[in-house]
Design a protein around this motif. Sequence first.
Motif, mmCIF file in Angstrom:
data_model
loop_
_atom_site.group_PDB
_atom_site.id
_atom_site.type_symbol
_atom_site.label_atom_id
_atom_site.label_comp_id
_atom_site.label_asym_id
_atom_site.label_seq_id
_atom_site.Cartn_x
_atom_site.Cartn_y
_atom_site.Cartn_z
ATOM 1 N N TYR A 104 0.873 -1.169 0.000
ATOM 2 C CA TYR A 104 0.000 0.000 0.000
ATOM 3 C C TYR A 104 0.910 1.219 0.000
ATOM 4 C CZ TYR A 104 -3.501 -3.344 1.526
ATOM 5 O OH TYR A 104 -4.337 -4.433 1.604
ATOM 6 N N ALA A 105 0.592 2.184 -0.832
ATOM 7 C CA ALA A 105 1.406 3.389 -0.897
ATOM 8 C C ALA A 105 0.540 4.591 -0.565
ATOM 9 C CB ALA A 105 2.008 3.544 -2.284
ATOM 10 N N VAL A 106 1.128 5.547 0.122
ATOM 11 C CA VAL A 106 0.437 6.791 0.479
ATOM 12 C C VAL A 106 1.170 7.928 -0.213
ATOM 13 C CG1 VAL A 106 -0.210 8.315 2.370
ATOM 14 C CG2 VAL A 106 -0.287 5.837 2.698
ATOM 15 N N CYS A 107 0.424 8.762 -0.929
ATOM 16 C CA CYS A 107 1.056 9.891 -1.605
ATOM 17 C C CYS A 107 0.281 11.169 -1.306
ATOM 18 C CB CYS A 107 1.127 9.643 -3.118
ATOM 19 S SG CYS A 107 -0.466 9.452 -3.892
ATOM 20 N N GLY A 108 0.877 12.282 -1.605
ATOM 21 C CA GLY A 108 0.244 13.569 -1.372
ATOM 22 C C GLY A 108 1.268 14.622 -1.030
#
Length: 133
Positions: A104-108
């Motif tokens: 799972y990747a989190v971006c922003g």
Amino acid sequence: MKIHFIGIGGIGISGLAKYMRFSGHEVSGSDMKATHITQRLIDRGIKVSIGHDAANIPQGCDLVIHSAIIRDTNVEVVEAKARGIDVLHRRDALLRILKEKKVYAVCGAHGKSTTTAILASIMSGSAIIGAES
């Protein structure tokens, strides 16, 4: 597996080193200076050498992983290659480690590290976070 990290004091490499230690591997590393990050690694039972030296690579080492700032001319990289030890850039090591795992990747723009830490806690799993959490 015995793994040595060059540039272990960097935030990305230190996270990977902690993950590998948590996964049961024997981990060591080196960096040019002592910091609070290297001290935390030492507190977790990871042998950290300050300064780069061919002697830092332990006998029986299976794999060397280095950060992006480390060049092929680094004395530890040269020594590892001379001994026939696999040498990987951090990004390539991550690809190998995560190949068979659900990712799972989190971006922003803001809050990625905090969000990732919260998700890892909720999911009761381990996480590789490119920041202190």
